[in-house]
Motif scaffolding. Sequence first.
Motif, mmCIF file in Angstrom:
data_model
loop_
_atom_site.group_PDB
_atom_site.id
_atom_site.type_symbol
_atom_site.label_atom_id
_atom_site.label_comp_id
_atom_site.label_asym_id
_atom_site.label_seq_id
_atom_site.Cartn_x
_atom_site.Cartn_y
_atom_site.Cartn_z
ATOM 1 N N GLN A 179 -3.190 -13.067 29.135
ATOM 2 C CA GLN A 179 -3.327 -12.920 27.688
ATOM 3 C C GLN A 179 -2.269 -11.945 27.177
ATOM 4 O OE1 GLN A 179 -7.395 -11.709 26.989
ATOM 5 N NE2 GLN A 179 -8.094 -13.834 26.917
ATOM 6 N N ARG A 180 -1.648 -12.327 26.062
ATOM 7 C CA ARG A 180 -0.624 -11.462 25.463
ATOM 8 C C ARG A 180 -0.746 -11.488 23.953
ATOM 9 N NH1 ARG A 180 5.064 -12.820 28.706
ATOM 10 N NH2 ARG A 180 4.554 -11.698 30.631
ATOM 11 N N SER A 181 -0.570 -10.314 23.353
ATOM 12 C CA SER A 181 -0.471 -10.286 21.899
ATOM 13 C C SER A 181 0.930 -10.752 21.515
ATOM 14 C CB SER A 181 -0.705 -8.863 21.381
ATOM 15 O OG SER A 181 0.371 -8.012 21.758
ATOM 16 N N TRP A 182 1.102 -11.076 20.236
ATOM 17 C CA TRP A 182 2.415 -11.558 19.774
ATOM 18 C C TRP A 182 3.502 -10.530 20.092
ATOM 19 C CZ3 TRP A 182 2.870 -16.146 16.606
ATOM 20 C CH2 TRP A 182 4.207 -16.455 16.266
ATOM 21 N N ASP A 183 3.217 -9.248 19.864
ATOM 22 C CA ASP A 183 4.218 -8.202 20.074
ATOM 23 C C ASP A 183 4.561 -7.995 21.548
ATOM 24 O OD1 ASP A 183 4.299 -7.799 17.362
ATOM 25 O OD2 ASP A 183 2.890 -6.112 17.387
ATOM 26 N N PHE A 216 -5.730 -5.868 13.376
ATOM 27 C CA PHE A 216 -5.884 -7.174 14.011
ATOM 28 C C PHE A 216 -4.521 -7.771 14.361
ATOM 29 C CE2 PHE A 216 -9.685 -6.559 11.432
ATOM 30 C CZ PHE A 216 -10.677 -6.826 12.363
ATOM 31 N N TYR A 217 -4.496 -8.596 15.399
ATOM 32 C CA TYR A 217 -3.250 -9.202 15.852
ATOM 33 C C TYR A 217 -3.542 -10.562 16.486
ATOM 34 C CZ TYR A 217 -5.003 -7.183 20.211
ATOM 35 O OH TYR A 217 -5.802 -6.839 21.269
ATOM 36 N N LEU A 218 -2.483 -11.379 16.556
ATOM 37 C CA LEU A 218 -2.602 -12.673 17.207
ATOM 38 C C LEU A 218 -2.518 -12.505 18.712
ATOM 39 C CD1 LEU A 218 -0.476 -15.147 15.059
ATOM 40 C CD2 LEU A 218 -2.926 -15.144 15.395
ATOM 41 N N LYS A 219 -3.360 -13.249 19.420
ATOM 42 C CA LYS A 219 -3.391 -13.161 20.887
ATOM 43 C C LYS A 219 -3.289 -14.559 21.482
ATOM 44 C CE LYS A 219 -7.299 -12.485 22.990
ATOM 45 N NZ LYS A 219 -8.553 -11.847 23.441
ATOM 46 N N PHE A 220 -2.390 -14.702 22.470
ATOM 47 C CA PHE A 220 -2.220 -15.971 23.172
ATOM 48 C C PHE A 220 -2.869 -15.885 24.549
ATOM 49 C CE2 PHE A 220 1.478 -15.553 20.392
ATOM 50 C CZ PHE A 220 1.440 -16.759 19.707
ATOM 51 N N SER A 279 -3.039 -22.003 26.176
ATOM 52 C CA SER A 279 -4.381 -22.584 26.241
ATOM 53 C C SER A 279 -5.152 -22.359 24.951
ATOM 54 C CB SER A 279 -5.162 -21.995 27.420
ATOM 55 O OG SER A 279 -4.544 -22.319 28.648
ATOM 56 N N SER A 280 -4.976 -21.177 24.357
ATOM 57 C CA SER A 280 -5.679 -20.885 23.115
ATOM 58 C C SER A 280 -4.927 -19.819 22.334
ATOM 59 C CB SER A 280 -7.113 -20.419 23.388
ATOM 60 O OG SER A 280 -7.114 -19.189 24.080
ATOM 61 N N VAL A 281 -5.179 -19.813 21.029
ATOM 62 C CA VAL A 281 -4.611 -18.802 20.126
ATOM 63 C C VAL A 281 -5.767 -18.205 19.339
ATOM 64 C CG1 VAL A 281 -2.985 -18.323 18.256
ATOM 65 C CG2 VAL A 281 -2.480 -20.151 19.899
#
Length: 468
Positions: A288-292, A277-281, A267-269
């Motif tokens: 919601q999940r971080s990339w890792d 800081f990290y990418l979150k989906f 739905s969003s990034v």
Amino acid sequence: MKVKHLKIENFHCFKETEFDFADQTTVFIGKNGTGKSSLIKALCNAISFIFNKSNNSWGFSSLSNEVSDLGVGNINVREIYHNGKIADYVSLQCKAEMKSPPKDQLDNKVLLEWDFRKNSYEKATLQNSLYKDAYIKFRTHIEKYDNYPLLVYYSDRYPHVNTNLGSNVKTLLNENNDIGRNWGYYHWSEFTSCTEIWQKRFIRISNLLLSIERSLNDVEDDGARQTLLKQKAHISREIDYVIKYLKLFTENDIKGLSDRSADFKISSVGVDGVTDFYLKFTFADGVQRSWDELPAGLERLFSIVFDMAYRSFILNKGMFEPEGIVLIDELDLHLHPSFQQDVLLRLTYTFPRVQFVIATHSPLVVTNLRQDDRNKVIKMERKGNEYSHNATGNLFIHDYEYTLYEVMQTEPRNFLLNALSERYIRLRGRKKDDKANEVLMQLRELIGDKDFLVFQEKLESEIANRQL
């Protein structure tokens, strides 16, 4: 740019062979050691002629300028075919086609033909005169249309081995200005992953965008405000371009999908964190999940899509849809069967102008590919030192068990169980109880005592049903 044909002479395991590639997707299957990875390596070497540096690149500024480790492939003596003795030379004769962008109404096509050739004697070098004409045509075409093709290879170790961040790369990540377009080819044919590089840049410019948006609330000077708005639009274009393809890849409205789960659709990034800081989906089911935190299979798929989108943006500044050649070894790694069924459909939907060359061991991948003039599956085989390959025909009309047994020459794991069960049922039907009991004991040994009684009840129920 799309590769049409490759003739290999004296490279790795191949003495002499030729391959024709489909316009959109060519999938190679075969047991380990049948030459799939060698074929991909040959393609990487052949295509690398576009990074020529010699003779001032025949009037063009080299695409490898200022980019670390970018250049023409180097075939060493160990890669030249040998059967008792090393062959005199290696030759990769290639044909490719380049088309004008969709906006060009003339639909111009340019055919490239070249030979990537090197002799095996000591201190021999590539015979660059054999790809000079193709190089000039290639550079003339991309300069005319200002459209650089995407080229990238994803190894079976991708994305779990990261590229070392050298000083040039760190400078690249810290600059606010545009990245040089040829950085879109950085480590394009390496087994290592550049995803971390693009992630770091994405995070940095996302935070910069947030800072600009906050500043806009406080700035009253019209000139300063216009400058900030231009910076915002510039950064937003890069972010939006990359997110667009991640969302397309996880879209659930694609015709023909077997799995439309909300837990896959993005739905969003965004970017989250305080100091680190990290990418979150955020997914359609609200999770919601971080990339890792992504499962290994999803991490690999998202990394491939993210990398393709970012490279495409850098190459053409978001002016064109991604177009070029993408090579993926072991596409099915870590994927749940439902994802194996849909992965090619999702890739070609997301990147319809990209030519994919794929190696896989999964019957689910190849059986779900509709084969036509744009898609094909090629089976590679080896008998001793003899290597061969043939198109399989359309596997889409067959089930997975047929593909696994008839095409991949692998018995399904329950093949023996099914065969013994059928034999037992037939013997019971013929009143040959002694032989039936012998088969029953084989089944008991195969299944184990713990589950045998439950399985025997199913057999007896099947016998009763067949007698009705």
